[in-house]
Design a protein around this motif. Structure first.
Motif, mmCIF file in Angstrom:
data_model
loop_
_atom_site.group_PDB
_atom_site.id
_atom_site.type_symbol
_atom_site.label_atom_id
_atom_site.label_comp_id
_atom_site.label_asym_id
_atom_site.label_seq_id
_atom_site.Cartn_x
_atom_site.Cartn_y
_atom_site.Cartn_z
ATOM 1 N N MET A 47 -23.879 8.332 20.572
ATOM 2 C CA MET A 47 -23.175 8.557 19.116
ATOM 3 C C MET A 47 -24.304 8.062 18.088
ATOM 4 O O MET A 47 -24.950 6.491 17.942
ATOM 5 N N ALA A 48 -24.639 8.183 16.903
ATOM 6 C CA ALA A 48 -25.521 8.151 15.283
ATOM 7 C C ALA A 48 -24.633 6.612 15.115
ATOM 8 O O ALA A 48 -23.439 7.218 14.549
ATOM 9 N N THR A 49 -25.448 5.699 14.893
ATOM 10 C CA THR A 49 -24.688 4.146 13.434
ATOM 11 C C THR A 49 -25.891 4.592 12.192
ATOM 12 O O THR A 49 -25.739 3.670 11.584
ATOM 13 N N THR A 50 -27.093 5.349 12.439
ATOM 14 C CA THR A 50 -27.351 5.335 11.459
ATOM 15 C C THR A 50 -28.248 6.957 10.934
ATOM 16 O O THR A 50 -27.946 7.689 11.833
ATOM 17 N N ILE A 51 -28.773 6.935 10.072
ATOM 18 C CA ILE A 51 -28.904 8.096 9.126
ATOM 19 C C ILE A 51 -30.409 8.042 9.339
ATOM 20 O O ILE A 51 -30.408 7.611 8.798
ATOM 21 N N ASN A 52 -31.001 8.818 9.357
ATOM 22 C CA ASN A 52 -32.291 9.546 9.535
ATOM 23 C C ASN A 52 -32.387 10.238 8.715
ATOM 24 O O ASN A 52 -31.942 11.969 8.501
ATOM 25 N N SER A 53 -32.930 9.577 8.017
ATOM 26 C CA SER A 53 -33.571 10.343 6.233
ATOM 27 C C SER A 53 -34.593 10.807 6.458
ATOM 28 O O SER A 53 -35.471 10.944 5.372
ATOM 29 N N SER A 54 -35.592 10.785 6.999
ATOM 30 C CA SER A 54 -37.139 11.167 7.389
ATOM 31 C C SER A 54 -37.320 12.753 6.657
ATOM 32 O O SER A 54 -38.182 13.268 6.228
ATOM 33 N N ASP A 55 -37.131 13.307 6.694
ATOM 34 C CA ASP A 55 -36.508 14.719 7.169
ATOM 35 C C ASP A 55 -36.418 15.185 5.818
ATOM 36 O O ASP A 55 -36.209 14.396 4.638
ATOM 37 N N LEU A 56 -37.635 16.378 5.286
ATOM 38 C CA LEU A 56 -37.826 16.492 3.706
ATOM 39 C C LEU A 56 -36.728 18.057 3.393
ATOM 40 O O LEU A 56 -36.552 18.356 2.718
ATOM 41 N N ASN A 57 -36.298 18.790 4.573
ATOM 42 C CA ASN A 57 -35.496 20.056 4.409
ATOM 43 C C ASN A 57 -34.372 19.518 4.354
ATOM 44 O O ASN A 57 -33.699 18.467 5.049
ATOM 45 N N PHE A 58 -33.512 20.439 3.322
ATOM 46 C CA PHE A 58 -32.485 19.683 2.790
ATOM 47 C C PHE A 58 -31.402 19.912 4.279
ATOM 48 O O PHE A 58 -30.304 19.448 4.165
ATOM 49 N N ASP A 59 -31.520 20.982 5.136
ATOM 50 C CA ASP A 59 -30.413 21.039 6.210
ATOM 51 C C ASP A 59 -30.959 19.883 6.685
ATOM 52 O O ASP A 59 -29.791 19.715 7.319
ATOM 53 N N ASP A 60 -32.028 19.994 7.269
ATOM 54 C CA ASP A 60 -31.686 18.727 8.529
ATOM 55 C C ASP A 60 -31.499 17.719 7.774
ATOM 56 O O ASP A 60 -30.308 16.680 8.815
ATOM 57 N N ILE A 61 -31.538 17.139 6.498
ATOM 58 C CA ILE A 61 -30.823 16.530 5.534
ATOM 59 C C ILE A 61 -29.661 16.015 5.756
ATOM 60 O O ILE A 61 -28.556 15.317 6.032
ATOM 61 N N LYS A 62 -28.813 17.213 5.646
ATOM 62 C CA LYS A 62 -27.439 17.658 5.883
ATOM 63 C C LYS A 62 -27.391 17.598 7.645
ATOM 64 O O LYS A 62 -25.845 16.846 7.334
ATOM 65 N N THR A 63 -28.089 17.605 8.349
ATOM 66 C CA THR A 63 -27.221 17.832 9.423
ATOM 67 C C THR A 63 -27.434 16.456 10.068
ATOM 68 O O THR A 63 -26.736 15.807 10.843
ATOM 69 N N HIS B 258 -33.769 14.892 -0.533
ATOM 70 C CA HIS B 258 -34.435 15.962 0.162
ATOM 71 C C HIS B 258 -35.493 15.716 -1.624
ATOM 72 O O HIS B 258 -36.710 16.036 -1.572
ATOM 73 N N MET B 259 -35.330 15.960 -2.990
ATOM 74 C CA MET B 259 -35.953 15.396 -3.910
ATOM 75 C C MET B 259 -36.570 14.368 -3.851
ATOM 76 O O MET B 259 -38.066 14.722 -3.935
ATOM 77 N N ASN B 260 -36.342 13.679 -3.413
ATOM 78 C CA ASN B 260 -37.076 11.815 -3.184
ATOM 79 C C ASN B 260 -38.210 12.267 -2.513
ATOM 80 O O ASN B 260 -39.053 11.659 -2.709
ATOM 81 N N GLY B 261 -37.293 13.131 -1.141
ATOM 82 C CA GLY B 261 -38.671 12.925 -0.352
ATOM 83 C C GLY B 261 -39.895 13.950 -0.971
ATOM 84 O O GLY B 261 -40.909 13.155 -0.125
ATOM 85 N N LEU B 262 -39.555 15.066 -1.156
ATOM 86 C CA LEU B 262 -40.201 16.032 -1.727
ATOM 87 C C LEU B 262 -41.797 15.685 -2.952
ATOM 88 O O LEU B 262 -42.809 15.864 -2.888
ATOM 89 N N ILE B 263 -40.668 14.384 -3.440
ATOM 90 C CA ILE B 263 -41.356 13.856 -4.984
ATOM 91 C C ILE B 263 -42.906 13.301 -4.435
ATOM 92 O O ILE B 263 -43.594 12.945 -4.930
ATOM 93 N N ALA B 264 -42.136 12.389 -2.973
ATOM 94 C CA ALA B 264 -42.936 10.817 -2.686
ATOM 95 C C ALA B 264 -43.574 11.754 -2.020
ATOM 96 O O ALA B 264 -45.086 11.508 -2.006
ATOM 97 N N ASN B 265 -43.959 13.051 -1.352
ATOM 98 C CA ASN B 265 -44.828 13.813 -0.654
ATOM 99 C C ASN B 265 -45.617 14.195 -1.547
ATOM 100 O O ASN B 265 -47.092 14.745 -1.100
ATOM 101 N N PHE B 266 -45.165 14.720 -3.077
ATOM 102 C CA PHE B 266 -45.720 15.713 -4.114
ATOM 103 C C PHE B 266 -47.660 14.152 -4.169
ATOM 104 O O PHE B 266 -48.131 14.706 -4.430
ATOM 105 N N ALA B 267 -46.604 13.256 -4.491
ATOM 106 C CA ALA B 267 -47.380 12.050 -4.822
ATOM 107 C C ALA B 267 -48.240 11.987 -4.137
ATOM 108 O O ALA B 267 -49.057 11.569 -5.390
#
Lengths: 410, 149
Positions: free
Chosen positions: A1-17, A51-60
């Motif tokens: 059972m997930a108790t934390t949110i994995n937010s390391s993905d960049l893909n929108f669908d993965d984040i939403k999942t 997603h946007m924050n992840g992309l911006i960090a990645n681009f930067a």
């Protein structure tokens, strides 16, 4: 059972999942799986934000390093740390044989002068381009046909080199306020190798000092020692593709124009690669010859050539490759890679292969000479002849590639 | 919750029905008015109310509004700028609503659909009658879309 949110993905669908997985473990809201639900709307916003924050960090982060930067601006700034200034647009140029027929009158002059800036037009792909001389040329009478005067270059060869572009002059009046003053030329089409910088004492005088470029890779001179009196300028590309001219700092690293001095920057605004391929050149005006009136210039492009060497600004991938090589070479020509770096600044990558072959040949000859010239001489005559012919071809090729007038507009 | 047990096929019990389970899932969603309760929490929508809110959201969402789901919604607002003088537009609107509910709201079973126009007031009224799949509860949703300029 997930108790934390994995937010390391960049893909929108993965984040939403990930968010849905989190809500699946909670009992408060059960409609996370239905796209029309209010919770799904909220998850969309959260996922999009992540997603946007992840992309911006990645681009930067990508833009922070030379191997991964994508924006040309970033690459230009990174290359600056290597002491490398990317190539500007380069004017297409051609060698013409220019003659004037003075007719059969008496009192012919010993020579005729064609001023710098004489214009010729040519059409490439339906577009008219203006070529001009950057130097003054002198013509002498033909020994066989005394009426016919042929213009010659500094080496006495019957060639006049013309460059495509519009001659532009920018004038700045130095006003030092305590901040470091940089002079910006808002022109992305500037050809750096044609820039001439003159600093006049004031606005009412013709006395000037010529400054030379500190950028050795773009037609400037290598600097061996800089004093407070060295008259040099450093051209740099700005973040928006324009050019800025820096002068010495506080009189330590070269002269800095003082209040009231007038800085005059002259250069060619060029169309670059578009003007390559011109083969017919028509003079835009006649030439006034004392005692003979206006005479028409006759032009013939050098046999077997067309206008060439016009180029766009250095591409991002070229900057990425050349900047470290230039840093390795440090403007020295000692090892094979040094030649590679310096030559790459002046030629296209496709032509580099030919240069490498030439260098290998030179090194081979040097190697042979170390073992004794008699080794060559002892070769069978046909082999020796072939070898010398090969050398000749390579030298002709290298001359075509490397020849570039270093003279300035004065 | 009803549970029946059976052996697997490998264990030779072919006649025994496989495991059948049902679970009555309670629908619960955020109340999108975000009104606060006295406790400080926001209100929840449950069961039929949650489904009704979802259907309303779908009807009022236009194509391209949801990130990465360009075809989500019924795209009714784009119809406001079409001529409403024949039945074709009403048919297209009904078609759009039917498709949207079919794809995006599996909890609602459409019973009837009525599209009313009032061109003088730049107004489009939609009445959707549907049953909630789990409970067979009949729900009527009236919503309207109008041009503001």
């Amino acid at each position: 059972m997930a108790t934390t949110i994995n937010s390391s993905d960049l893909n929108f669908d993965d984040i939403k999942t990930s968010l849905k997985t989190y809500f699946a473990s909670k009992s408060e809201f059960a409609d996370y799986d239905f796209e029309g639900s209010g919770l799904s709307n909220i998850l969309d916003v959260l996922a999009y934000n992540t997603h946007m924050n992840g992309l911006i960090a990645n681009f930067a982060l990508n833009e922070s390093f030379l191997p991964t930067a994508q924006l040309r601006t970033s690459l230009v700034n990174h290359s600056l740390l290597f002491g490398y200034i990317p190539r500007s647009k380069t004017a297409s140029n051609a060698e013409l044989t220019v003659t004037v027929d003075l007719g059969s009158g008496a009192g012919k002059p010993a020579s005729i002068t064609m001023p710098a800036g004489t214009q010729f037009t040519s059409i490439v792909d339906g577009v008219s381009y203006t070529f001009r001389t950057l130097l003054e040329y002198t013509a002498f009478p033909n020994p066989v046909q005394p009426n016919l005067y042929t213009f010659v270059d500094a080496l006495g060869q019957p060639y006049v080199r013309v460059f495509e572009g519009e001659l532009v002059v920018k004038t700045f009046i130095a006003e030092i306020t305590g901040d470091r003053q940089v002079y910006v030329v808002p022109d992305p089409d500037l050809d750096l190798s044609t820039v001439a910088v003159q600093v006049y004492d004031n606005i009412n005088t013709d006395n000037f000092t010529s400054y030379f470029s500190a950028n050795a890779t773009s037609g400037g001179n290598a600097i061996t020692s800089i004093t407070a009196d060295t008259a040099l300028y450093l051209p740099l590309e700005t973040y928006n593709g324009y050019w800025e001219f820096n002068f010495g700092v506080l009189g330590v690293t070269g002269k800095n124009p003082v209040n009231g001095e007038v800085i005059r920057v002259t250069y060619l605004r060029t169309n670059g690669i578009d003007a390559n391929g011109a083969s017919t050149f028509n003079p835009s005006s006649t030439l006034a010859v004392t005692g003979f009136g206006s005479k028409t210039l006759n032009t013939v492009v050098r046999r077997g050539t067309k206008s060439s060497f016009g180029a766009d600004k250095e591409s991002p991938e070229s900057i990425r490759a050349n900047a470290p090589l230039s840093y390795l070479a440090q403007n020295r020509l000692v090892a094979a890679n040094d030649y590679r770096g310096v030559i790459a600044n002046k030629t296209d990558w496709l032509l580099l292969t030919i240069i490498e072959v030439l260098l290998l040949t030179v090194f081979r000859v040097l190697s042979l000479s170390m073992h004794g010239v008699e080794k060559i001489m002892s070769l069978p005559s046909m082999v020796r002849l072939s070898f010398l012919l090969y050398m000749k071809v390579m030298l002709v090729q290298s001359r075509r590639l490397l020849y570039r007038p270093l003279s300035k507009i004065t | 919750m009803a549970v029946t047990k059976a052996l697997s096929i490998e264990d030779g019990n072919l006649q025994t029905p496989s495991i059948v389970t049902t679970r009555n899932r309670k629908y619960s969603d955020l109340d999108l008015t975000f009104a606060a309760r006295t406790t400080g929490d926001i209100f929840k929508k449950t069961d039929a109310a949650a489904v009704k809110q979802s259907v309303k959201t779908i009807l009022q969402t236009n194509f391209g509004e949801r990130p990465f789901q360009p075809n989500f919604g019924a795209d009714l607002r784009s119809r406001l700028f079409e001529n409403f003088t024949d039945e074709e537009n009403a048919f297209l609107i009904e078609d759009a609503i039917t498709d949207a509910l079919k794809f995006y709201e599996p909890r609602a079973e459409l019973v009837s659909l009525d599209v009313r126009d009032n061109p003088d007031r730049n107004y489009l009224g939609v009445r959707v009658e549907f049953k909630v799949v789990n409970t067979d509860e009949l729900v009527v949703l009236d919503t309207s879309i109008s041009r503001i300029r």
